[in-house]
Design an enzyme around this catalytic site. Sequence first.
Site, short mmCIF file in Angstrom:
data_model
loop_
_atom_site.label_atom_id
_atom_site.label_comp_id
_atom_site.label_asym_id
_atom_site.label_seq_id
_atom_site.Cartn_x
_atom_site.Cartn_y
_atom_site.Cartn_z
N LEU A 168 0.82 -1.22 0.00
CA LEU A 168 0.00 0.00 0.00
C LEU A 168 0.85 1.26 0.00
CD1 LEU A 168 -0.13 1.55 2.99
CD2 LEU A 168 -1.56 -0.38 3.55
N CYS A 278 9.60 4.45 3.87
CA CYS A 278 9.78 3.16 3.21
C CYS A 278 10.92 3.12 2.20
CB CYS A 278 8.47 2.76 2.53
SG CYS A 278 7.11 2.64 3.71
N ARG A 348 8.52 11.51 7.87
CA ARG A 348 9.74 10.70 7.96
C ARG A 348 10.57 10.91 6.69
NH1 ARG A 348 7.39 4.89 9.14
NH2 ARG A 348 5.75 5.76 7.84
C1 UGA Z 1 6.01 3.07 -1.11
C2 UGA Z 1 5.59 2.13 -2.25
O1 UGA Z 1 5.11 2.92 -3.35
C3 UGA Z 1 4.47 1.21 -1.76
O2 UGA Z 1 4.13 0.29 -2.79
C4 UGA Z 1 4.99 0.43 -0.54
O3 UGA Z 1 3.97 -0.41 -0.01
C5 UGA Z 1 5.38 1.43 0.53
O4 UGA Z 1 6.40 2.30 0.03
C6 UGA Z 1 5.89 0.66 1.72
O5 UGA Z 1 6.94 0.03 1.60
O6 UGA Z 1 5.19 0.58 2.73
P1 UGA Z 1 4.97 5.32 -0.07
O7 UGA Z 1 6.23 5.40 0.75
O8 UGA Z 1 3.65 5.52 0.57
O9 UGA Z 1 4.89 3.88 -0.79
O10 UGA Z 1 5.09 6.44 -1.19
P2 UGA Z 1 5.33 6.50 -2.76
O11 UGA Z 1 4.09 6.88 -3.43
O12 UGA Z 1 6.05 5.30 -3.24
O13 UGA Z 1 6.32 7.75 -2.83
C7 UGA Z 1 7.61 7.66 -2.24
C8 UGA Z 1 8.39 8.91 -2.51
O14 UGA Z 1 8.75 8.98 -3.87
C9 UGA Z 1 7.67 10.23 -2.21
O15 UGA Z 1 8.57 11.09 -1.55
C10 UGA Z 1 7.29 10.76 -3.57
O16 UGA Z 1 7.21 12.16 -3.60
C11 UGA Z 1 8.44 10.25 -4.41
N1 UGA Z 1 8.14 10.07 -5.86
C12 UGA Z 1 7.19 9.18 -6.25
C13 UGA Z 1 8.85 10.81 -6.81
O17 UGA Z 1 9.73 11.62 -6.46
N2 UGA Z 1 8.58 10.61 -8.13
C14 UGA Z 1 7.64 9.73 -8.55
O18 UGA Z 1 7.46 9.60 -9.77
C15 UGA Z 1 6.93 9.00 -7.58
#
Ligand code: UGA
Length: 462
Positions: A168, A278, A348
């Site tokens: 998720l 994460c 975080r």
């Molecule tokens: C991430 C994974 O996407 C989930 O599938 C996983 O379950 C989760 O970690 C976990 O291990 O529990 P999350 O940390 O909620 O989810 O957030 P993401 O949507 O993955 O974004 C992570 C970071 O990447 C954010 O700082 C976001 O701004 C950045 N990001 C995301 C970018 O800089 N560019 C993108 O194209 C996408």
Amino acid sequence: MRSPAARTLTPVTRPVLSVIGCGYLGAVHATAMADLGYEVIGVDVDEAKIKQLAEGTAPFYEPGLDELLQRVEGTGRLQFTTSFETAAERADVHFLCVGTPQRADSNAADLTYVDAALDTLARLLTRPTLVVGKSTVPVGTAERLAARLAELAPVGAAARLAWNPEFLREGFAVQDTLAPDRLVVGVSDPQDAEVLRNVYEPVLAKGTPWIVTDLATAQLVKSAANAFLATKISFINAMAELCEASGADVVALADAIGHDPRIGRRFLQAGLGFGGGCLPKDIRGFMACADELGVQEALGFLREVDDINLRRRARALAQARALVGGDLAGKVVTVLGAAFKPDSDDIRDSPALDVAHMLAREGAVVRVTDPKALDNARRVVSDVELVADPVQACRDADLVLHLTEWRDYRALDPVALKAVVRRPRILDGRNALELAAWAAAGWEVAALGRPTVGGTPQPTVS
Ligand code: UGA
């Protein structure tokens, strides 16, 4: 007394579930499973969190969770407690959802909470049970926990362990839990998979792919998925570095390569890079795990992924410095966003807050605003001012930095905001604003990985 001859758990019509650890993952999982019709006992050692959840309010911001909690509360199926005894007595299947943060002294995952939760629960298990790990752990952890479970549980080998990684995303947690894009379960006995298939029947009925693996593969699936996502983000941010050096536009580049279905446009959003609880710690934990397995070369590229990601923060700082004429000391800088991503109050490893601290260290007067994350920020931040209203936060600013792409910030009116700031200069660190509209309103605009609109030369990061 242990009874090794006890039969293992078989699929039961309406198993009672427990969810141990009620953080971002567990609170949503517990509530969603209760919504699907199960009796669920949510357990956490944090009394304040349990009290709040029991009152029907999420202890953190997650869109849709309060509504789901309140809907489920009326059914009487969801209970929150600090008592492992209650969970062990009543539940047939226990989901382990405690955190695995990065260790303070190394890159490896800290398994203290997982070990403690398993040990406490195991000692109370007197009848056939399935314990299901959902936390992100280094491969090999589940096998170790399975052995410990059978050793500590009074019911012996009838206390079984399966691994069911969670994918998720914060901000979409309710939707991702009720309608995940796949369900993965790692087992050492097919019978355990049948117990879980039965539990997930309401989700599987929607056509969700169901993948059964051994324990090792299930643990690796989660680490591999997060490593891939982090790599995809750092790939496009590496392209942003090339764009900055050559005058090209990373957004157009991402659009163009993203049309290839083998590449895909999702997770190619260039900007300040990834943060959160994460991706950063999971890629580091994964590298530490490869190291322990003696195959560190296999994940050597993740070191580069991490470095590219952190360089984006340095780049944003360098651009901010250049935009104010080379010296940040005494300049008022407004940071739009404190959360690590929009639709979350989670700070975080927030890239936005990290940049805010760097600005403060260079002597800037930093004001940070965020629609949801200021309460969390207040607990840990002392070097920047926290201002709830974004327009107030921009008053007399010499520079505005857009570092977390909340919808609210896309809705800001560049004309009205220009009247509030001292100097109309904005850096879009997330490539999410309509820069042409800001430039048309008289703002000097800059972005990460894109040529400037409005005439500021892109500075070189030393
Ligand atoms: C991430 C994974 O996407 C989930 O599938 C996983 O379950 C989760 O970690 C976990 O291990 O529990 P999350 O940390 O909620 O989810 O957030 P993401 O949507 O993955 O974004 C992570 C970071 O990447 C954010 O700082 C976001 O701004 C950045 N990001 C995301 C970018 O800089 N560019 C993108 O194209 C996408």
